[in-house]
Design a protein around this motif. Structure first.
Motif, PDB file in Angstrom:
ATOM      1  N   THR A 100       0.826  -1.206   0.000  1.00  0.00           N
ATOM      2  CA  THR A 100       0.000   0.000   0.000  1.00  0.00           C
ATOM      3  C   THR A 100       0.865   1.261   0.000  1.00  0.00           C
ATOM      4  N   TYR A 101       2.063   1.175   0.554  1.00  0.00           N
ATOM      5  CA  TYR A 101       2.978   2.316   0.564  1.00  0.00           C
ATOM      6  C   TYR A 101       3.333   2.733  -0.851  1.00  0.00           C
ATOM      7  N   CYS A 102       3.499   1.758  -1.734  1.00  0.00           N
ATOM      8  CA  CYS A 102       3.837   2.103  -3.116  1.00  0.00           C
ATOM      9  C   CYS A 102       2.614   2.128  -4.023  1.00  0.00           C
ATOM     10  N   GLY A 103       1.545   1.433  -3.633  1.00  0.00           N
ATOM     11  CA  GLY A 103       0.401   1.311  -4.519  1.00  0.00           C
ATOM     12  C   GLY A 103      -0.459   2.554  -4.647  1.00  0.00           C
ATOM     13  N   PHE A 104      -0.402   3.445  -3.655  1.00  0.00           N
ATOM     14  CA  PHE A 104      -1.275   4.618  -3.643  1.00  0.00           C
ATOM     15  C   PHE A 104      -0.544   5.931  -3.929  1.00  0.00           C
ATOM     16  N   GLN A 105       0.750   5.882  -4.200  1.00  0.00           N
ATOM     17  CA  GLN A 105       1.531   7.113  -4.315  1.00  0.00           C
ATOM     18  C   GLN A 105       0.940   8.098  -5.320  1.00  0.00           C
ATOM     19  N   MET A 106       0.768   7.678  -6.554  1.00  0.00           N
ATOM     20  CA  MET A 106       0.270   8.591  -7.581  1.00  0.00           C
ATOM     21  C   MET A 106      -1.196   8.967  -7.342  1.00  0.00           C
ATOM     22  N   ILE A 107      -1.965   8.045  -6.764  1.00  0.00           N
ATOM     23  CA  ILE A 107      -3.370   8.333  -6.475  1.00  0.00           C
ATOM     24  C   ILE A 107      -3.472   9.434  -5.427  1.00  0.00           C
ATOM     25  N   TRP A 108      -2.739   9.287  -4.331  1.00  0.00           N
ATOM     26  CA  TRP A 108      -2.790  10.280  -3.263  1.00  0.00           C
ATOM     27  C   TRP A 108      -2.184  11.606  -3.700  1.00  0.00           C
ATOM     28  N   ALA A 109      -1.146  11.565  -4.538  1.00  0.00           N
ATOM     29  CA  ALA A 109      -0.554  12.806  -5.032  1.00  0.00           C
ATOM     30  C   ALA A 109      -1.573  13.588  -5.864  1.00  0.00           C
ATOM     31  N   ALA A 460       3.230  16.870  -9.043  1.00  0.00           N
ATOM     32  CA  ALA A 460       2.867  15.968  -7.941  1.00  0.00           C
ATOM     33  C   ALA A 460       2.892  14.510  -8.392  1.00  0.00           C
ATOM     34  N   THR A 461       2.250  14.217  -9.531  1.00  0.00           N
ATOM     35  CA  THR A 461       2.217  12.838 -10.003  1.00  0.00           C
ATOM     36  C   THR A 461       3.584  12.391 -10.503  1.00  0.00           C
ATOM     37  N   GLY A 462       4.385  13.328 -11.005  1.00  0.00           N
ATOM     38  CA  GLY A 462       5.730  12.984 -11.473  1.00  0.00           C
ATOM     39  C   GLY A 462       6.632  12.566 -10.330  1.00  0.00           C
ATOM     40  N   THR A 463       6.656  13.358  -9.261  1.00  0.00           N
ATOM     41  CA  THR A 463       7.468  12.978  -8.106  1.00  0.00           C
ATOM     42  C   THR A 463       6.943  11.691  -7.476  1.00  0.00           C
ATOM     43  N   ALA A 464       5.620  11.547  -7.434  1.00  0.00           N
ATOM     44  CA  ALA A 464       5.036  10.325  -6.871  1.00  0.00           C
ATOM     45  C   ALA A 464       5.367   9.108  -7.732  1.00  0.00           C
ATOM     46  N   ALA A 465       5.388   9.288  -9.058  1.00  0.00           N
ATOM     47  CA  ALA A 465       5.694   8.164  -9.942  1.00  0.00           C
ATOM     48  C   ALA A 465       7.108   7.649  -9.695  1.00  0.00           C
ATOM     49  N   ILE A 466       8.069   8.580  -9.517  1.00  0.00           N
ATOM     50  CA  ILE A 466       9.449   8.166  -9.263  1.00  0.00           C
ATOM     51  C   ILE A 466       9.534   7.373  -7.965  1.00  0.00           C
ATOM     52  N   SER A 467       8.920   7.879  -6.903  1.00  0.00           N
ATOM     53  CA  SER A 467       8.998   7.177  -5.620  1.00  0.00           C
ATOM     54  C   SER A 467       8.161   5.899  -5.635  1.00  0.00           C
ATOM     55  N   GLN A 468       6.989   5.935  -6.296  1.00  0.00           N
ATOM     56  CA  GLN A 468       6.147   4.745  -6.316  1.00  0.00           C
ATOM     57  C   GLN A 468       6.819   3.604  -7.064  1.00  0.00           C
ATOM     58  N   PHE A 469       7.429   3.908  -8.188  1.00  0.00           N
ATOM     59  CA  PHE A 469       8.086   2.836  -8.941  1.00  0.00           C
ATOM     60  C   PHE A 469       9.359   2.363  -8.243  1.00  0.00           C
TER      61      PHE A 469
END
Length: 565
Positions: A100-109, A460-469
């Motif tokens: 869940t830590y990685c699965g919601f990153q872009m959604i929450w961003a 927001a989604t760009g930074t989240a995408a890097i951390s999520q992946f």
């Protein structure tokens, strides 16, 4: 910020960004002194002085707490299973949080783009606080795993907000400094997790690894409310002054939510990760359990990609959770893939190194966690050095990434040559240093590039995408590594030990130390061979970074101090 800013990288075509295009993204200015995309409007939500420093400190502490939770369980799993049993399923304590830590990153961003950063951060912190208390109060392994799922949901929101806020709170000339601090804190948290977990396990109960989050977050919640910019994020940029529940549930906000994209992304992540997890705990890759889960993720992935293409290129609403612009540009997609690959190396090493010292060399949790420092400290050091090389010395980011990749390959290959189970080979510390330095180089370089190659609306989604992946890579890497080593360890143990003893050792590896000396050396050798197999898998992840780095290659340097702020 004016609305006529020229995009630094063309995103509505399928062509790759050239060096010239990247340069324009790094230096984009006009006669009115507009700022590079990703900066906030200073008049509307700038904070200065002690409020700015307190807001930054609050973000760093929150980041430290949620990131530490991703690794703190690595040295406490044995103690948890001593109380609850079920060692073969105990990796879910780690994996449930990571999923869940990685699965919601872009959604929450993306959600924070709609509600505003402060309101979203308060909600995420409250979820993390409550679930941490529930984890500490768990009465069974299954309860703990369920609460870790919820804890990861709150944690990923905190991470997503903190990362993008660092770009929004500070001008471009300060990005290298603060991103080096940010990445160093992340890395130190990952390393502090096993150390703190080991210390708590030896000095008390494992429950405190979760309960310690509660008082810290209780203090941080009102701090964030009073010092964090109220309108930071998308609502101010669109002129909407109502930030909070009313704005979140307005018709304007709801039509921005990418429901189908969020659902398919989460579904794909859960199915794929769960399938890999089942392989990790001993199911065959060809079994119905593993194969059905992995194959079921494919339609979700396909629908997700088609839908994101459609809403990006054919619709104004909803706002895509993963804009198709990311895939159209070679630099962006190269950054995302490299984040995935380096995440596997980072998280597998963080979990594997202390566990290897505990099972192969019989160390207690705290001494085993200390052995991780030669890797972890250099990850943090590599992040800071990488930021300095790109910011002060103008070394092109791609050269930093390539050098970090080479260091990882060399360090990991040398680690596969460690064979002695009777004593600790000190050469492995040097190999861990090389690997950690390489990981640190990539972490900082990829994060620092985000505001230069992503559109402002995608920050927001760009930074989240890097951390999520990066986290997804860690999750996949852990599953692959364990699914390779666990069957091998079980098979070889059955050659020298009765099935009941093998099952006991797999449930509670601390029992290794009670074996007779001759069998003890043999069993430790079997576990060492399993860890070496995991490391060989990591060599593959590191080698794959080479063509990915070439995909995103440019000789242009990042020069944020030339951007007028």
């Amino acid at each position: 910020m004016t609305s006529n800013a020229a995009p630094a990288v063309p995103v509505e075509t399928g062509t790759a960004a050239s060096d010239t295009e990247l340069a324009e993204g790094l230096k984009n200015e006009d006669s009115e002194g507009q700022e590079v995309r990703g900066l906030i409007d200073a008049e509307n939500h700038s904070v200065k002085g002690w409020r700015l420093h307190l807001a930054t400190l609050s973000l760093l502490i929150l980041i430290f707490l949620v990131q530490m939770e991703s690794s703190i369980a690595s040295t406490t799993l044995l103690s948890i299973t001593e109380q609850f049993g079920g060692y073969e399923q105990s990796s879910w304590v780690f994996t449930a949080y990571m999923l869940t830590y990685c699965g919601f990153q872009m959604i929450w961003a993306k959600w924070s783009d709609i509600t505003g950063r402060r309101f979203a951060l308060l909600v995420y912190t409250a979820i993390f606080t409550i679930s941490s208390a529930l984890c500490g109060a768990s009465q069974s392994l299954m309860q703990l795993i369920q609460f870790r799922w919820i804890q990861g949901i709150g944690a990923c929101g905190i991470f997503a907000i903190a990362q993008v806020s660092m770009f929004e709170l500070y001008p471009p000339r300060l990005w290298p400094l603060y991103m080096s601090i940010f990445t160093a804190v992340i890395t130190l948290a990952v390393i502090a997790g096993p150390l703190l977990g080991g210390a708590i396990t030896e000095g008390g109960t494992w429950r405190w690894i979760f309960l310690l989050n509660v008082p810290a977050c209780v203090v941080l919640l009102p701090t964030v409310y009073f010092v964090f910019p109220r309108r930071l994020g998308s609502p101010t940029l669109t002129g909407n002054q109502n930030v909070g529940f009313g704005h979140m549930f307005s018709s304007e906000s709801l039509r921005k939510v990418d429901v189908l994209g969020s659902f398919t992304l989460l579904g794909a992540s859960i199915l794929l990760s769960t399938g890999l997890q089942q392989a990790e705990v001993g199911f065959s890759w060809h079994s119905a359990v593993v194969l059905s889960l992995i194959l079921s993720s494919i339609p979700f992935i396909a629908v997700f990609l088609v839908w994101e293409w459609f809403v990006t290129t054919r619709r104004e609403a909803p706002e895509p959770v993963f804009p198709w612009r990311f895939i159209q540009n070679r630099i962006r997609i190269g950054m995302i893939i490299n984040s995935f690959l380096v995440g596997a190396v980072l998280y597998v090493c963080t979990v594997q190194i202390p566990q290897k010292f505990m099972t192969v060399h019989g160390l207690a949790p705290l001494p085993a966690a200390i052995k991780l420092l030669s890797f972890g400290v250099l990850v943090a050091g590599g992040s800071s050095l990488s930021a300095a090389l790109m910011g002060k010395f103008k070394i092109p980011p791609c050269w930093v990434v390539l050098f970090g990749t080479i260091l990882q390959i060399i360090g990991l290959v040398l680690l596969t040559r460690i064979n002695d189970v009777t004593k600790i080979d000190k050469a492995q510390y040097a190999y861990q240093v090389m690997t950690g330095l390489g990981v640190g180089f990539l972490n900082a370089a990829l994060t620092l590039l985000v505001p230069y190659v992503m559109d402002k609306k995608d920050l927001a989604t760009g930074t989240a995408a890097i951390s999520q992946f990066r986290m997804l890579g860690g999750l996949v890497g852990l599953s692959i590594a364990a699914s390779l080593s666990t069957p091998q360890i079980r098979a070889h143990l059955l050659e020298v030990l009765p099935p009941a003893t093998v099952q006991h050792l797999l449930e509670k590896p601390a029992g290794i130390n009670s074996l007779e000396n001759g069998i003890l050396i043999m069993v430790r050798g079997i576990f060492l061979a399993g860890f070496k197999l995991q490391t060989k898998a990591l060599v593959g992840f590191a080698i794959a970074q080479v063509p990915t780095t070439l995909l995103m290659w440019t000789n242009r340097a990042a020069e944020p101090e030339k951007v007028r702020s």
